[in-house]
Design an enzyme around this catalytic site. Structure first.
Site: not given
Length: 412
Positions: A90-94
C-alpha cells in the site's frame, strides 16, 4: 506459531516481539527485516502466505475470510509464508516513488524548486501554475482529491490519471498548507518521472532502484514474480489486544464517516476501491498504493538510502538523505485530520507515525506495512503483512517491532 529466519546476537527481542504479534495481535502471515550499517541483522517470517489461511478460499470480493480457513491455528493445509514471499505494501510504496524523484534531482535532471509546469505544462491549469516540484512530495500541492473519481481501470492508465490530476482545481492554494495525497500521489509522481525521463515510473524504479540495490520490490508486479505474492485481506484485531486498541478521536472518526469530507474524497479518488488481489491491479504501476515487496527488500531499499549495503550499492548521497528527511510540512493535516510531519516524500517521526528516532524517515502503508531508515543508528527496517487493519499510519504490530528495535539500539 513457528518463526523462521534468523537474528544477529542482541536482536533476540525483535524475534520475541514478532512472535507475540501472532500470539496476541492476530497476525496471520508476516515478515520483518532489519539492516544495521548496511548489514542484515534481522530476517524473520511466519504464518501463511494468504490471509485466509487457505489458498483460494477468499470470497469473490477478495477481502479474505477473517476467521481463518486453514484450521484452528490458521495454518493447517495452507501454503506457508517462506523467505521469498512478497506482499502488497500500500502506501509504503510512496517512499520508493519519492526516491525516484530525489535520485533525478541528485543526478541534475530535476529541480525540486522549479514549477511543476516547467516539466508538465498541462499541470498549470486551474490555478496550479505556481506549484513547485517539492510541493508534490511534501503533500502541499492541494490536489488530494478528484471531483470525478477514477475507476480502478482508469486509475491504472497513467495517461488518464495524469490528465485528471492536471485538470483538477486545488482544494487550497498550492504550497500554503498540507494534506495527505493518498491516491493522487500516484499520478503526480508517476507523470513527473515520465516527463523527465520518458519512461514509466515502474520500469524506472526496477532499473534504477530495485535492481542496483538488489531489493525484492516492484511497482508493477511482473508476471514472472506473481506467484511470490500472497493474497491480502482485512483482519480484525483480537478481542483483547492487551490495551493496544485505541478509540479514534471524534474529529478523525467523523471525517472518515462523512462522504463529503476531504478525507473521504482523498481516499475515494479511486472508486470503487481496487481488488488488491487482482493480478491486473498488481501489474499496474500506482506509486501511491500498489507496490509489492518482501520485508527484506523494503529494509534493503532503505538501507541503500543511508549507506552502502553489504559493502556495495548506496543510492542516496549523504546530502540527498539529509534533503529527504528535512521537514517540509508539519501540523494539522487537512486530509488525515491529525498532526503529521513530512519531508520530501517521507513521513517523519512523530505522534501520527512513530518511527525509531527524530532522525528517521520512511513511510507506513495503511493497515500494516512499514519501511524506514534511521541515519543516527544506521538502522533500516521493513515489515510486511497479509492482514490489513483499519489503522492508517501506526499499526500496533509494526509499532511493537519498532519498539523492540529501539530497545536493542538503546541497550547496545
Amino acid at each position: 506459531m513457528d518463526v523462521n529466519g534468523a537474528v544477529a546476537e542482541g536482536f533476540e527481542p525483535v524475534r520475541e516481539a514478532f512472535a507475540r504479534n501472532f500470539e496476541r495481535l492476530g497476525d496471520r502471515g508476516a515478515a520483518v527485516a532489519v539492516y544495521r550499517d548496511g548489514h542484515k541483522v534481522v530476517d524473520l517470517w511466519a504464518g501463511t502466505k494468504n490471509v485466509d489461511g487457505a489458498d483460494g478460499a477468499d470470497g469473490a470480493d477478495g477481502a479474505g475470510d477473517a476467521d481463518g480457513a486453514g484450521g484452528a491455528d490458521g495454518t493447517g493445509g495452507a501454503e506457508p509464508w517462506d523467505r521469498d514471499t512478497a506482499q502488497i505494501v500500500r502506501s509504503a510504496t510512496k517512499g520508493v516513488a519519492a526516491a525516484a524523484l530525489l535520485l533525478l534531482r541528485q543526478r541534475g535532471e530535476l529541480d525540486l524548486d522549479a514549477p511543476v509546469g516547467e516539466y508538465w505544462p498541462e499541470f498549470k491549469a486551474a490555478g496550479k501554475e505556481r506549484t513547485r516540484v517539492w510541493h508534490l512530495l511534501a503533500h502541499r500541492a492541494g490536489v488530494p482529491a478528484l471531483d470525478r473519481p477514477l475507476t480502478p481501470a482508469q486509475a491504472a492508465d497513467p495517461r488518464l490519471g495524469a490528465e485528471a490530476v492536471a485538470a483538477q482545481a486545488p482544494a487550497w492554494e498550492p504550497g500554503t498548507d498540507h494534506g495527505y495525497h493518498a491516491q493522487t500521489y500516484s499520478w503526480l509522481t508517476g507523470e513527473l518521472v515520465r516527463r523527465v525521463t520518458g519512461r514509466g515510473i515502474g520500469a524506472w524504479i526496477a532499473d534504477e532502484i530495485a535492481g542496483p540495490a538488489g531489493a525484492d520490490l516492484w511497482l508493477g508486479l511482473p508476471a514472472a514474480e506473481a506467484a511470490r505474492a500472497g493474497r491480502v485481506g482485512g483482519v480484525e484485531p483480537p478481542a483483547d489486544p492487551h490495551g493496544l486498541k485505541t478509540r479514534p478521536k471524534r474529529a478523525v472518526a467523523e471525517a472518515y464517516a462523512d462522504p463529503a469530507s476531504l478525507t473521504c474524497r482523498a481516499f475515494a479518488a479511486i472508486t470503487p476501491l481496487p481488488d488488491e488481489n487482482d493480478p491486473g491491479y498488481r501489474a499496474a504501476a500506482l506509486p501511491a498504493s500498489n507496490g509489492v515487496a518482501t520485508a527484506e527488500g523494503l529494509a534493503r531499499f532503505y538501507a541503500s538510502l543511508i549507506g552502502e549495503v553489504d559493502g556495495g550499492t548506496r543510492l542516496f548521497t549523504p546530502e540527498t538523505a539529509e534533503l529527504a528527511r528535512g521537514e517540509r510540512s508539519a501540523g494539522p493535516d487537512r486530509v488525515l485530520v491529525v498532526n503529521t510531519r513530512f519531508g520530501l516524500g517521507y513521513m517523519l517521526h512523530g505522534a501520527a507515525s512513530p518511527l525509531l528516532s527524530p532522525t528517521s524517515f520512511g513511510h507506513p502503508g495503511r493497515g500494516g506495512s512499514l519501511g524506514f531508515a534511521d541515519p543516527a543508528s544506521g538502522i533500516a527496517f521493513g515489515y510486511v503483512t497479509n492482514g490489513f487493519r483499519k489503522s492508517v499510519t501506526a499499526d500496533p504490530r509494526a509499532q511493537a517491532l519498532v519498539r523492540a528495535v529501539r530497545d536493542v539500539v538503546r541497550s547496545a
